[in-house]
Design a protein around this motif. Structure first.
Motif, PDB file in Angstrom:
ATOM      1  N   LEU A   6       0.825  -1.209   0.000  1.00 61.44           N
ATOM      2  CA  LEU A   6       0.000   0.000   0.000  1.00 61.44           C
ATOM      3  C   LEU A   6       0.858   1.257   0.000  1.00 61.44           C
ATOM      4  O   LEU A   6       0.508   2.263  -0.611  1.00 61.44           O
ATOM      5  CB  LEU A   6      -0.927  -0.002   1.216  1.00 61.44           C
ATOM      6  CG  LEU A   6      -2.135  -0.929   1.122  1.00 61.44           C
ATOM      7  CD1 LEU A   6      -2.790  -1.084   2.487  1.00 61.44           C
ATOM      8  CD2 LEU A   6      -3.140  -0.399   0.105  1.00 61.44           C
ATOM      9  N   HIS A   9       1.707   1.690  -3.666  1.00 62.95           N
ATOM     10  CA  HIS A   9       0.653   1.938  -4.647  1.00 62.95           C
ATOM     11  C   HIS A   9      -0.409   2.928  -4.196  1.00 62.95           C
ATOM     12  O   HIS A   9      -1.187   3.403  -5.026  1.00 62.95           O
ATOM     13  CB  HIS A   9      -0.015   0.610  -5.025  1.00 62.95           C
ATOM     14  CG  HIS A   9       0.895  -0.362  -5.698  1.00 62.95           C
ATOM     15  ND1 HIS A   9       1.520  -0.086  -6.903  1.00 62.95           N
ATOM     16  CD2 HIS A   9       1.316  -1.603  -5.328  1.00 62.95           C
ATOM     17  CE1 HIS A   9       2.270  -1.123  -7.257  1.00 62.95           C
ATOM     18  NE2 HIS A   9       2.172  -2.037  -6.326  1.00 62.95           N
ATOM     19  N   ALA A  10      -0.455   3.252  -2.901  1.00 62.78           N
ATOM     20  CA  ALA A  10      -1.433   4.223  -2.407  1.00 62.78           C
ATOM     21  C   ALA A  10      -0.759   5.187  -1.441  1.00 62.78           C
ATOM     22  O   ALA A  10      -1.189   5.343  -0.291  1.00 62.78           O
ATOM     23  CB  ALA A  10      -2.595   3.509  -1.737  1.00 62.78           C
ATOM     24  N   VAL A  13      -2.281   7.847   1.557  1.00 63.62           N
ATOM     25  CA  VAL A  13      -3.553   7.425   2.134  1.00 63.62           C
ATOM     26  C   VAL A  13      -3.297   6.870   3.531  1.00 63.62           C
ATOM     27  O   VAL A  13      -2.444   5.997   3.703  1.00 63.62           O
ATOM     28  CB  VAL A  13      -4.229   6.343   1.254  1.00 63.62           C
ATOM     29  CG1 VAL A  13      -5.529   5.881   1.888  1.00 63.62           C
ATOM     30  CG2 VAL A  13      -4.480   6.884  -0.147  1.00 63.62           C
ATOM     31  N   ARG A  15      -3.167   4.651   6.780  1.00 61.06           N
ATOM     32  CA  ARG A  15      -3.265   3.194   6.922  1.00 61.06           C
ATOM     33  C   ARG A  15      -3.419   2.843   8.395  1.00 61.06           C
ATOM     34  O   ARG A  15      -2.555   3.145   9.213  1.00 61.06           O
ATOM     35  CB  ARG A  15      -2.021   2.507   6.354  1.00 61.06           C
ATOM     36  CG  ARG A  15      -1.837   2.685   4.865  1.00 61.06           C
ATOM     37  CD  ARG A  15      -0.799   1.695   4.325  1.00 61.06           C
ATOM     38  NE  ARG A  15       0.497   1.815   4.978  1.00 61.06           N
ATOM     39  CZ  ARG A  15       1.439   2.703   4.656  1.00 61.06           C
ATOM     40  NH1 ARG A  15       1.204   3.579   3.698  1.00 61.06           N
ATOM     41  NH2 ARG A  15       2.585   2.722   5.278  1.00 61.06           N
ATOM     42  N   PRO A  87      -1.828   0.806  -8.431  1.00 58.52           N
ATOM     43  CA  PRO A  87      -2.471   2.016  -7.910  1.00 58.52           C
ATOM     44  C   PRO A  87      -3.975   2.048  -8.170  1.00 58.52           C
ATOM     45  O   PRO A  87      -4.678   2.894  -7.604  1.00 58.52           O
ATOM     46  CB  PRO A  87      -1.766   3.141  -8.676  1.00 58.52           C
ATOM     47  CG  PRO A  87      -0.467   2.566  -9.121  1.00 58.52           C
ATOM     48  CD  PRO A  87      -0.741   1.118  -9.396  1.00 58.52           C
ATOM     49  N   GLU A  88      -4.467   1.131  -8.989  1.00 59.47           N
ATOM     50  CA  GLU A  88      -5.914   1.053  -9.206  1.00 59.47           C
ATOM     51  C   GLU A  88      -6.672   0.792  -7.919  1.00 59.47           C
ATOM     52  O   GLU A  88      -7.892   0.961  -7.861  1.00 59.47           O
ATOM     53  CB  GLU A  88      -6.246  -0.041 -10.225  1.00 59.47           C
ATOM     54  CG  GLU A  88      -5.902   0.286 -11.658  1.00 59.47           C
ATOM     55  CD  GLU A  88      -6.357  -0.825 -12.601  1.00 59.47           C
ATOM     56  OE1 GLU A  88      -7.584  -0.972 -12.785  1.00 59.47           O
ATOM     57  OE2 GLU A  88      -5.497  -1.536 -13.138  1.00 59.47           O
ATOM     58  N   LEU A  90      -6.887   2.570  -5.527  1.00 60.74           N
ATOM     59  CA  LEU A  90      -7.527   3.827  -5.127  1.00 60.74           C
ATOM     60  C   LEU A  90      -8.917   3.988  -5.738  1.00 60.74           C
ATOM     61  O   LEU A  90      -9.729   4.778  -5.251  1.00 60.74           O
ATOM     62  CB  LEU A  90      -6.637   5.006  -5.526  1.00 60.74           C
ATOM     63  CG  LEU A  90      -5.293   5.082  -4.789  1.00 60.74           C
ATOM     64  CD1 LEU A  90      -4.397   6.148  -5.398  1.00 60.74           C
ATOM     65  CD2 LEU A  90      -5.509   5.344  -3.306  1.00 60.74           C
ATOM     66  N   GLN A  91      -9.203   3.238  -6.805  1.00 58.62           N
ATOM     67  CA  GLN A  91     -10.533   3.302  -7.412  1.00 58.62           C
ATOM     68  C   GLN A  91     -11.618   2.762  -6.478  1.00 58.62           C
ATOM     69  O   GLN A  91     -12.802   3.024  -6.683  1.00 58.62           O
ATOM     70  CB  GLN A  91     -10.541   2.526  -8.727  1.00 58.62           C
ATOM     71  CG  GLN A  91      -9.674   3.127  -9.815  1.00 58.62           C
ATOM     72  CD  GLN A  91      -9.667   2.302 -11.085  1.00 58.62           C
ATOM     73  OE1 GLN A  91     -10.525   1.436 -11.292  1.00 58.62           O
ATOM     74  NE2 GLN A  91      -8.697   2.558 -11.961  1.00 58.62           N
ATOM     75  N   PHE A  93     -12.288   3.699  -3.546  1.00 57.59           N
ATOM     76  CA  PHE A  93     -12.982   4.811  -2.896  1.00 57.59           C
ATOM     77  C   PHE A  93     -14.103   5.342  -3.789  1.00 57.59           C
ATOM     78  O   PHE A  93     -15.145   5.779  -3.306  1.00 57.59           O
ATOM     79  CB  PHE A  93     -12.001   5.935  -2.563  1.00 57.59           C
ATOM     80  CG  PHE A  93     -11.055   5.601  -1.438  1.00 57.59           C
ATOM     81  CD1 PHE A  93     -11.496   5.587  -0.125  1.00 57.59           C
ATOM     82  CD2 PHE A  93      -9.726   5.304  -1.693  1.00 57.59           C
ATOM     83  CE1 PHE A  93     -10.631   5.289   0.920  1.00 57.59           C
ATOM     84  CE2 PHE A  93      -8.849   5.003  -0.660  1.00 57.59           C
ATOM     85  CZ  PHE A  93      -9.308   4.992   0.652  1.00 57.59           C
ATOM     86  N   GLU A  94     -13.889   5.332  -5.103  1.00 55.18           N
ATOM     87  CA  GLU A  94     -14.873   5.876  -6.028  1.00 55.18           C
ATOM     88  C   GLU A  94     -16.043   4.944  -6.251  1.00 55.18           C
ATOM     89  O   GLU A  94     -17.061   5.348  -6.807  1.00 55.18           O
ATOM     90  CB  GLU A  94     -14.187   6.197  -7.355  1.00 55.18           C
ATOM     91  CG  GLU A  94     -12.928   6.992  -7.118  1.00 55.18           C
ATOM     92  CD  GLU A  94     -12.428   7.717  -8.350  1.00 55.18           C
ATOM     93  OE1 GLU A  94     -13.062   7.630  -9.399  1.00 55.18           O
ATOM     94  OE2 GLU A  94     -11.398   8.349  -8.200  1.00 55.18           O
ATOM     95  N   HIS A 269       2.187   7.745   6.522  1.00 57.05           N
ATOM     96  CA  HIS A 269       1.001   6.987   6.191  1.00 57.05           C
ATOM     97  C   HIS A 269       0.519   6.150   7.364  1.00 57.05           C
ATOM     98  O   HIS A 269       1.267   5.726   8.213  1.00 57.05           O
ATOM     99  CB  HIS A 269       1.287   6.040   5.018  1.00 57.05           C
ATOM    100  CG  HIS A 269       1.738   6.772   3.789  1.00 57.05           C
ATOM    101  ND1 HIS A 269       1.360   8.041   3.523  1.00 57.05           N
ATOM    102  CD2 HIS A 269       2.544   6.374   2.762  1.00 57.05           C
ATOM    103  CE1 HIS A 269       1.907   8.416   2.370  1.00 57.05           C
ATOM    104  NE2 HIS A 269       2.623   7.429   1.907  1.00 57.05           N
TER     105      HIS A 269
END
Length: 271
Positions: A6, A9-10, A13, A15, A87-88, A90-91, A93-94, A269
Motif C-alpha cells: 500500500l 501503490h497508495a 492514504v 493506513r 495504484p488502481e 484507489l478506485q 474509494f470511487e 502513512h
C-alpha cells in the motif's frame, strides 16, 4: 507485506491496522511492533467471543467489523492476507458514489459477496446490525452480507479481490490468499520453496501460481525484506541458498544483504 504494498501503490492514504486483543499479550505486542515498523497506525480493538460450540475458533477474525463504525466518510478495508499490485486500488474509494458498500462476488460455493476486500461508508446502524449477526454465531462475511440490502451493495470487478479459483486470466489489483491454506509468508522452508517456484499452495489460489512467485520475489526484495519477522527472514535465506533460485534472483536485482539493512523510509502513512 500488505502495508508495504500500500505504501508503494497508495502513498499518502492513511493506513490503520485493526488488531484484536486476543492471545498472549507478548504475541500481540510483537505483532504490533512489526506493524508499526511497516508504518501502520495500530488500533487495538476488543476481542469478541461469539455464540458457538467452539467460540475460540473465531478468535481474532472480527476486527474488520470495527470499520463500519469508524468516524470517517469512506474506508477501504483489506484482509491481512491480501496484497496490492496496482495504484488502481484507489478506485475502490470511487465505488461508493451511489451505494454505501462495495465488494466483489464470492466465487466459491457461498453465493454472497466476499468481504476480504471492501469499501464502505461507515454507518452506526449497519454496525449494530452486523454485530448482532456476529454475536448470534455468524462469521464476519455472512454477517456483513445479511446486514445490507442487496440494492445497497455495489459489485466490484473480481480483479479487486482475486481469490479462490478466479486467479487464471485476470491481472489482479488485489491478490487475496484466501482459504484454509497456510499463507505464502509462513516461515516454513517447505512451503516457501513452493511459493518461490510459483506453485499455488493447496487450498489457496487454485490457478494463481504466478502470484505466489511474484509475492516471494517481493518478500526478498529490498523494499520488504528488512521489515519481515526474524523467523521469516531466516527461512527466506535458507530457500534462496538454492543455487538455481540464487541465479534467478540475481538477474532480478534482489540482494538480501542490502535488503536486510535497508533504512526504513520516512512517511506519514497509516491505513
Amino acid at each position: 507485506m500488505l502495508g508495504l504494498s500500500l505504501r508503494q501503490h497508495a502513498p499518502g492514504v492513511p493506513r490503520i491496522a485493526l488488531l484484536e486483543r486476543t492471545g498472549l499479550a507478548e504475541d500481540v505486542a510483537q505483532l504490533r511492533l512489526l506493524l508499526e515498523r511497516a508504518r501502520w497506525q495500530v488500533w487495538l480493538v476488543p476481542a469478541r467471543r461469539v455464540r458457538s460450540s467452539m467460540p475460540w475458533y473465531y478468535d481474532g477474525i472480527f476486527a474488520k467489523i470495527e470499520v463500519f463504525r469508524m468516524p470517517l466518510e469512506k474506508v477501504v478495508y483489506l484482509d491481512a492476507d491480501t496484497w496490492v499490485r496496482s495504484p488502481e486500488v484507489l478506485q475502490l474509494f470511487e465505488a461508493l458514489r451511489d451505494r454505501p458498500l462495495a465488494m466483489t462476488r464470492d466465487i466459491n460455493s457461498w453465493k454472497g459477496h466476499q468481504a476480504g476486500v471492501l469499501a464502505v461508508r461507515p454507518s452506526p446502524a449497519h454496525f449494530r446490525s452486523i454485530e448482532t449477526h456476529v454475536m448470534a454465531g455468524e462469521n464476519d462475511q455472512r454477517a456483513i452480507n445479511n446486514a445490507y440490502n442487496r440494492t445497497e451493495i455495489h459489485t466490484l470487478p473480481r480483479r479487486f479481490n482475486m481469490h479462490g479459483s478466479a486467479a487464471a486470466d485476470i491481472d489482479a489489483v488485489v491478490v487475496h490468499f484466501t482459504g484454509y491454506a497456510v499463507k505464502p509468508s509462513a516461515p516454513r522452508v517447505d512451503l516457501l520453496r513452493k511459493v518461490s517456484s510459483g506453485e499455488a499452495l493447496d487450498g489457496g489460489l487454485e490457478s494463481g501460481g504466478a502470484y505466489y512467485g511474484e509475492y516471494f520475489r517481493a518478500m526478498i526484495g529490498p523494499a520488504c525484506f528488512g521489515y519481515l519477522s526474524q523467523a521469516l527472514q531466516v527461512r527466506l535465506h535458507q530457500v534462496v541458498r538454492n543455487t538455481s533460485f540464487v541465479r534467478a534472483s540475481s538477474l532480478l536485482g534482489y540482494r538480501l544483504t542490502r535488503a536486510s539493512s535497508a533504512a526504513q523510509p520516512q512517511n506519514k502513512h497509516n491505513i
